[in-house]
Motif scaffolding. Structure first.
Motif, PDB file in Angstrom:
ATOM      1  N   SER A 109      -1.999  -6.240   9.968  1.00  0.00           N
ATOM      2  CA  SER A 109      -0.913  -5.287   9.732  1.00  0.00           C
ATOM      3  C   SER A 109      -0.015  -5.142  10.954  1.00  0.00           C
ATOM      4  CB  SER A 109      -1.495  -3.921   9.348  1.00  0.00           C
ATOM      5  OG  SER A 109      -2.389  -3.474  10.347  1.00  0.00           O
ATOM      6  N   GLU A 118       0.882  -4.689   1.483  1.00  0.00           N
ATOM      7  CA  GLU A 118       0.394  -3.503   0.786  1.00  0.00           C
ATOM      8  C   GLU A 118       0.326  -2.333   1.767  1.00  0.00           C
ATOM      9  OE1 GLU A 118      -0.217  -3.187  -2.343  1.00  0.00           O
ATOM     10  OE2 GLU A 118       0.071  -5.288  -2.920  1.00  0.00           O
ATOM     11  N   ALA A 134      -1.699   0.042   1.925  1.00  0.00           N
ATOM     12  CA  ALA A 134      -3.081   0.337   2.335  1.00  0.00           C
ATOM     13  C   ALA A 134      -3.515  -0.483   3.548  1.00  0.00           C
ATOM     14  CB  ALA A 134      -4.032   0.077   1.165  1.00  0.00           C
ATOM     15  N   GLU A 135      -2.851  -1.629   3.801  1.00  0.00           N
ATOM     16  CA  GLU A 135      -3.218  -2.459   4.946  1.00  0.00           C
ATOM     17  C   GLU A 135      -3.001  -1.732   6.268  1.00  0.00           C
ATOM     18  OE1 GLU A 135      -1.067  -6.092   4.812  1.00  0.00           O
ATOM     19  OE2 GLU A 135      -1.770  -6.669   2.818  1.00  0.00           O
ATOM     20  N   ARG A 189      -9.613   8.403   4.068  1.00  0.00           N
ATOM     21  CA  ARG A 189      -9.922   8.128   2.665  1.00  0.00           C
ATOM     22  C   ARG A 189      -8.812   8.605   1.737  1.00  0.00           C
ATOM     23  NH1 ARG A 189     -15.222   9.655   4.251  1.00  0.00           N
ATOM     24  NH2 ARG A 189     -14.818  11.792   3.537  1.00  0.00           N
ATOM     25  N   ARG A 217      -5.750   6.329   2.058  1.00  0.00           N
ATOM     26  CA  ARG A 217      -5.946   5.075   1.344  1.00  0.00           C
ATOM     27  C   ARG A 217      -5.810   5.263  -0.159  1.00  0.00           C
ATOM     28  NH1 ARG A 217      -7.634   0.152   2.443  1.00  0.00           N
ATOM     29  NH2 ARG A 217      -8.036   0.703   4.619  1.00  0.00           N
ATOM     30  N   GLU A 218      -6.352   6.366  -0.673  1.00  0.00           N
ATOM     31  CA  GLU A 218      -6.220   6.650  -2.102  1.00  0.00           C
ATOM     32  C   GLU A 218      -4.756   6.788  -2.501  1.00  0.00           C
ATOM     33  OE1 GLU A 218      -8.494  10.143  -2.668  1.00  0.00           O
ATOM     34  OE2 GLU A 218     -10.455   9.154  -2.451  1.00  0.00           O
ATOM     35  N   ALA A 262      -2.142   5.581  -0.870  1.00  0.00           N
ATOM     36  CA  ALA A 262      -1.460   4.303  -0.699  1.00  0.00           C
ATOM     37  C   ALA A 262      -1.743   3.373  -1.875  1.00  0.00           C
ATOM     38  CB  ALA A 262      -1.896   3.650   0.611  1.00  0.00           C
ATOM     39  N   GLU A 263      -2.995   3.323  -2.304  1.00  0.00           N
ATOM     40  CA  GLU A 263      -3.348   2.457  -3.430  1.00  0.00           C
ATOM     41  C   GLU A 263      -2.744   2.957  -4.744  1.00  0.00           C
ATOM     42  OE1 GLU A 263      -7.560   2.402  -3.289  1.00  0.00           O
ATOM     43  OE2 GLU A 263      -7.673   0.925  -1.653  1.00  0.00           O
ATOM     44  N   ALA A 264      -2.638   4.274  -4.864  1.00  0.00           N
ATOM     45  CA  ALA A 264      -2.031   4.844  -6.071  1.00  0.00           C
ATOM     46  C   ALA A 264      -0.535   4.533  -6.136  1.00  0.00           C
ATOM     47  CB  ALA A 264      -2.263   6.347  -6.106  1.00  0.00           C
TER      48      ALA A 264
END
Length: 228
Positions: free
Chosen positions: A164, A200, A202-203, A220, A223-224, A226-228
């Motif tokens: 990243s 991404e 999340a990276e 956590r 990350r949730e 970011a992924e969403a």
């Protein structure tokens, strides 16, 4: 410096001393034992490949135009001897035989500088140099900035390896302008077919959380999101 053994000579009960790699009796001169093992570092290669396992010289590297095979004239510590300074300068000139090699040396030097500024691992350095060399082989550097291709190669290597680093972070450390970097990266991506995809979000969570000294709960949740 010799040291005394606790046991005596088996022939005359004289005193034994260890001198170098031999244990010798001081009385009769009998060599009681020898230790000729080389306890220095072992330089053999145990990699599962066909590389030469020779135990001499530095390892080959992709970050130099000659793979690190050339020799260098060292300094004597004083560094003021004009004769040796002139010889070193002439020796460096003989190592670069063409404009292509000169451009490659400059590009690789800039890549190594970026590695230190961005604290990137050696695998990114080698991949960056390989991408720069591929771009040069495809004649993509003609009319474009060498610094731009150096920074673009570093950015592309990070993207391919999933490391990243943002464009702004690369440009903050690079000598290239944003336009030079963008032109070089577009040319490499188009002509070399780089296996990269959009980064991404999340990276970046783990690195940014570490730099900000955030706890696991925040990491956590970030990350949730970011992924969403």
């Amino acid at each position: 410096m010799s040291t005394t053994r606790a046991t005596g000579c088996p022939e005359c009960d004289g005193r034994l001393t260890a001198d170098g790699d031999e244990t010798v009796c001081e009385g009769c001169g009998l060599v009681v034992s020898t230790d000729r093992l080389d306890r220095g570092p072992e330089w053999r290669s145990f990699e599962d490949d066909d590389r030469n396992p020779a135990r001499c010289g530095a390892p080959l590297t992709r970050s130099r135009h000659d793979r690190g095979l050339s020799t260098e004239i060292g300094r004597d510590g004083r560094g003021k001897n004009r004769k040796w300074s002139r010889l070193r300068r002439q020796h460096r000139r003989t190592q670069i035989r063409s404009k292509r090699e000169r451009n490659q040396v400059y590009g690789f030097t800039e890549i190594r500088r970026l590695m230190g500024a961005l604290e990137l691992p050696d695998r990114i350095r080698d991949q960056s140099c390989s991408l720069f060399e591929s771009a040069q082989s495809e004649d993509l550097l003609r009319g474009r900035s060498i610094e731009g291709f150096a920074s673009a190669a570093v950015y592309a290597a990070c993207r391919v390896a999933g490391v990243s680093r943002t464009t702004d972070e690369i440009l903050d450390a690079a000598k290239a302008t944003a336009a030079e970097h963008r032109a070089a990266y577009d040319a490499m991506n188009r002509e070399l077919g780089l296996p990269v995809s959009a980064a991404e979000p999340a990276e970046f969570v783990a690195r940014f959380a570490s730099e900000l000294d955030l706890g696991q709960a925040v990491r956590r949740r970030a990350r949730e999101l970011a992924e969403a």
